[in-house]
Design a protein around this motif. Structure first.
Motif: not given
Length: 521
Positions: A453-469
């Motif tokens: 799951f790729d994510y946009h780092g400038q979006v708050p919480g995006a990395r955590e949501r990618a890990i959850e996905h």
């Protein structure tokens, strides 16, 4: 998976230089050569191993880019050789497991042949029972994938002239080129090889049978229109550019009844019809939701996965895509082989212009560009693969599930299953599992799945949501394919990546043994 691949005893490094790209010139019209297909299903050839066309020498076709072809071939061979070294290396290691100093010798062999060491705990337990070759195989595939990704993002071998192509695309009247090929691994290289386009500019989402998610495409269209309105990129909202949605379906000229699109029962007609219906449904969805269907254009492309030659479907007299009328790049290749570069360029553009009817000049230019680019790929296959790939069937190395995989631009490397949840992509996943049941499970090897799951780092919480996905999809995969997982015949790797920052992948863990990745890196 074991029989038709070239093996390598060494090097896990990829070092081809970045191939150039070019928009290409255009020329005058000539007599049309549109192929009218009567829809009849081609008969099965008597001998599917024969090569239909005579190979060409490097640079023989005036429109082919011989230097780029050499670079792309080098990249393809080096990458696949690293994956294909896994099985022969593990066979050698298996033969050492009851010899003195096994662990040291096994690690030395793995380091030499694969470029990395093996998990020490798996080797240490080998004296008690048999060496767990399934876990080792999955581990090696995942490690090779990580090396491949790291090298890709560090060196960007397939980089092309993104700015120049974006400018050309806008000149053709389009601000976005969104392509949905079939998830079949034989189309994984459709952007960088078959069409020779810059992968950073073109949006790619692969689905089984090229039956793309209409809602996902509508969301992307909405995002692009908002970006144009708010930011003026890639064009301002007042510019009359359009969103071009393209489907790439596929077929096999060598064995049409068995090696076509599995999602459509190897029926090229059904594959083309399905793609066209999906395109029309997307256009209708935008029209019904936003009343601006004029901002959507459609293109339907067929790909012969044996030779990489494309066919672009042309419009009928009413301007609608006609499944029975298309320009065949392989025929254009042969027709222009003895011409000069300028003559060949003019000839192809002339065919598109004559066949295009009321198509816009921009669409004609873009179609010509794609056909001309495909000439290089046709010569690539004729020169380096004797006119037809040896592995005309499936030979993927792993399944890619989730969102991302920009780095996968090679034929028969990955079967794609783009998804947010396993449930929404169940059909795609089942096709992939069926493919790997024949490639791997039939040889008592596990199905390797990279959950990404790729994510946009400038979006708050995006990395955590990618890990959850990743964790959610990983758990769902093991639940859905419990029988395979409990037998050690399915393993997963969890990966995330900040695509906004252009970072390398970040490994979260693996079903092989999560902490081993942390120790190794």
């Amino acid at each position: 998976m074991l029989s038709s691949r070239r093996q390598s005893n060494r090097s896990n490094r990829w070092v081809p230089t970045a191939p150039p790209g070019r928009p290409g010139a255009r020329g005058a019209e000539t007599a049309p050569r549109v192929k009218n297909d009567d829809g009849a299903k081609p008969a099965k050839p008597r001998n599917t191993t024969r090569v239909a066309r005579v190979p060409v020498k490097a640079g023989q076709h005036p429109l082919a880019n011989a230097s780029e072809n050499a670079q792309l071939f080098d990249y393809e061979q080096r990458t696949k050789a690293a994956f294909d070294a896994v099985v022969p290396t593990l066979k050698q290691i298996s033969g050492l497991q009851h010899k003195a100093d096994f662990e040291r010798r096994a690690q030395a062999l793995a380091k030499e042949q694969l470029g990395f060491e093996l998990p020490g705990d798996i080797l240490a337990d080998a004296w008690v029972t048999q060496l767990d070759m399934r876990r080792l195989f999955a581990w090696c595939v995942f490690q090779t994938y990580q090396q491949f990704c790291d090298d890709f993002f560090a060196n960007d071998f397939l980089s092309r002239l993104e700015t120049e192509f974006q400018t050309f695309l806008i000149e053709c009247g389009f601000h976005t080129l969104d392509i949905s090929p079939c998830a079949d691994g034989r189309l994984a290289h459709v952007i960088s090889y078959v069409l020779r386009l810059p992968h950073k500019v073109v949006r790619r989402r692969s689905y089984a049978g090229a039956m793309f998610d209409i809602e996902d495409s509508v969301t992307k269209w909405t995002e692009m229109e908002l970006q144009r309105f708010r930011e003026g990129t890639p064009t301002s909202a007042d510019m009359p550019t359009r969103y071009l949605k393209t489907v790439v379906y596929h077929f096999s000229s060598g064995d049409p009844e068995h090696e076509g699109c599995a999602a459509h029962g190897s029926d090229a007609g059904r594959a083309a019809q399905g793609g066209l219906e999906q395109l029309k449904a997307f256009q209708t969805a935008v029209e019904n939701s936003f009343c601006c269907g004029a901002s959507i254009d459609l293109m339907l492309i067929g790909l012969d996965t044996d030779s990489d030659a494309i066919r672009i479907h042309m419009p009928d007299r009413h301007g609608e895509i006609d499944l029975k009328r298309y320009l065949d790049a392989s025929e254009l290749f042969d027709a222009t082989l003895s011409m000069s570069r300028a003559q060949a360029d003019e000839y192809i553009y002339g065919q598109v212009r004559q066949a295009g009817g009321e198509m816009s000049e921009g669409m004609q230019k873009l179609m010509s560009h794609l056909l001309i680019n495909n000439v290089s790929q046709i010569e690539y296959v004729r020169q380096y693969h004797n006119g037809r790939y040896q592995d005309i069937g499936h030979a993927e190395r792993f399944i890619g599930a989730g969102i991302g995989f920009e780095e996968v631009q090679l034929r028969n490397l990955t079967y794609f299953a783009y998804m947010q949840t396993v449930e929404e992509a169940a059909a795609d996943l089942d096709v992939g599992i069926n493919i790997f049941s024949k490639l791997n499970v039939s040889h008592d090897l596990p199905v390797p799945i990279v959950v990404r799951f790729d994510y946009h780092g400038q979006v708050p919480g995006a990395r955590e949501r990618a890990i959850e996905h990743c964790e959610r999809v990983d758990n769902a995969l093991h639940d859905r394919y419990t029988e395979l997982a409990t037998k050690g015949l399915l393993h997963t790797l969890r990966v995330i990546r900040d695509c906004e920052a252009g970072e390398r992948i970040e490994v979260m863990g693996s079903s092989v043994k999560g902490q081993v990745f942390e120790e190794a890196h």
